[in-house]
Motif scaffolding. Sequence first.
Motif, PDB file in Angstrom:
ATOM      1  N   PRO A 111      38.940  30.744  37.145  1.00 34.72           N
ATOM      2  CA  PRO A 111      39.802  31.594  36.312  1.00 34.72           C
ATOM      3  C   PRO A 111      39.956  31.110  34.881  1.00 34.72           C
ATOM      4  O   PRO A 111      40.566  31.800  34.059  1.00 34.72           O
ATOM      5  CB  PRO A 111      41.146  31.504  37.047  1.00 34.72           C
ATOM      6  N   ASN A 153      44.478  34.716  37.225  1.00 32.04           N
ATOM      7  CA  ASN A 153      44.036  35.059  38.574  1.00 32.04           C
ATOM      8  C   ASN A 153      43.623  36.519  38.656  1.00 32.04           C
ATOM      9  O   ASN A 153      42.635  36.864  39.311  1.00 32.04           O
ATOM     10  CB  ASN A 153      45.145  34.793  39.594  1.00 32.04           C
ATOM     11  N   GLN A 179      40.136  37.352  37.647  1.00 32.13           N
ATOM     12  CA  GLN A 179      39.038  37.049  38.565  1.00 32.13           C
ATOM     13  C   GLN A 179      38.528  38.309  39.263  1.00 32.13           C
ATOM     14  O   GLN A 179      37.433  38.313  39.810  1.00 32.13           O
ATOM     15  CB  GLN A 179      39.465  36.000  39.596  1.00 32.13           C
ATOM     16  N   ALA A 198      37.564  33.393  43.856  1.00 31.95           N
ATOM     17  CA  ALA A 198      36.366  33.704  43.079  1.00 31.95           C
ATOM     18  C   ALA A 198      35.419  34.546  43.944  1.00 31.95           C
ATOM     19  O   ALA A 198      34.917  34.057  44.951  1.00 31.95           O
ATOM     20  CB  ALA A 198      35.672  32.429  42.623  1.00 31.95           C
TER      21      ALA A 198
END
Length: 423
Positions: free
Chosen positions: A75, A118, A121, A138
């Motif tokens: 991230p 986050n 992502q 991820a």
Amino acid sequence: MNAIIRAEIITIGDEILFGQITDTNTQWIGAQLTGIGIRPVRKTSVGDTKSDILDALSAASNRVEVVIVTGGLGPTKDDITKHTFCEYFGSELKINEQALSFITDFFAKRGRAMTELNRQQAALPTNAVYIPNQWGTAPGMWFEKEGVIYVSLPGVPYEMKNLMEFEILPRLKSRYHTYVIKHKSIRTIGVGESFLAEKIEAWEDALPPHIRLAYLPHFGQVKLRLTATGLDENILDQELEAQVKLVMPLIEENVFGYDNDELEAVIGSLLETNKATVGTAESCTGGLVAHQLTSVPGSSRYFEGSVVSYSNEVKQNVLGVSEETLKLYGAVSEQTAIEMAEGAKRLLGTTFAVSTTGIAGPDGGTADKPVGTVWIACATPSGTYTQLLNLKSSRKVNIEMTSSYVLNLLRKSILKTELTDKI
């Protein structure tokens, strides 16, 4: 129609190039690809630089049909892989709703707040096939361009492995009808690579074209790896076994195992079979031999203990090496090695005991006993065997080599000793 499908593995991350972490991912990925008939032909490591990543992707596209990329999907701002993929594949980053839903749920289940980093992502190149990562935030990504498949995976090993096992490998298997690739390894010790090659030259020259041989040396050992490629797994297995039978008469005295057999595990099996025990008396190896023997699960059934006798005082007072021996011959001598091994056998009450004494380096050598001079011994119920090693590498390598050689001396001693107290 079956075809040979080639793969290249690209690792992204300055930390790998700087030597701050060890790349274990490539080794694991290569084994998994081989298992489904895809042949890894190259590994490329690049740093976190867009131009280097683009160059690596472009070069790989001219060599292989499958490109596996790991790393650079975190991230933080230094993880630029997704932006680079957008440029390479001619797309743009956009929040993938499926990925966002998954990441939101991921944090909610753990009672953690999701930050904007986050959330980002979930931003993926618009032409990427989203592959959910059940073990992290991820995501995996799948691209196709001009007949080449590109897979992007996180660099965290357990996340990468689970994505490969449950998502990527099944997709690759369903896409390609590949040749079968089978390996068979013969583990040898006590003979150098060049001497081994001379011994088996005629056999190697007679190998059929679809079976290739590789020499893999490591600390006094040489692994002979046969790789066979074909259509029928059973036939390949039979052909590999036939080749092993052909070469064994030439090298049998140096073979200790096959495939994933490790020397210390083979020794453990021999000791258990013979209801025998072992101990060690170590000087220059500093306990490494004991560590290797005890790294095998269940080694407490046959390993009794060790004395690391670095000083002459410990050699004398604990192992019983005589003062006269040390004065006449020195700590690095056949006589001292014998008394160390016999002293350990007596002290620990074992069937066998091995000893090491030498000059690992980088200093401490003399004209008569240069760095790398090592004596090893193995005390048995019927006598004591010794061997002189003349090693010429760094301290670490000398220690590793000594440990390997003394374990082999133990293996050979067990095999040649008649144990009359076997039950």
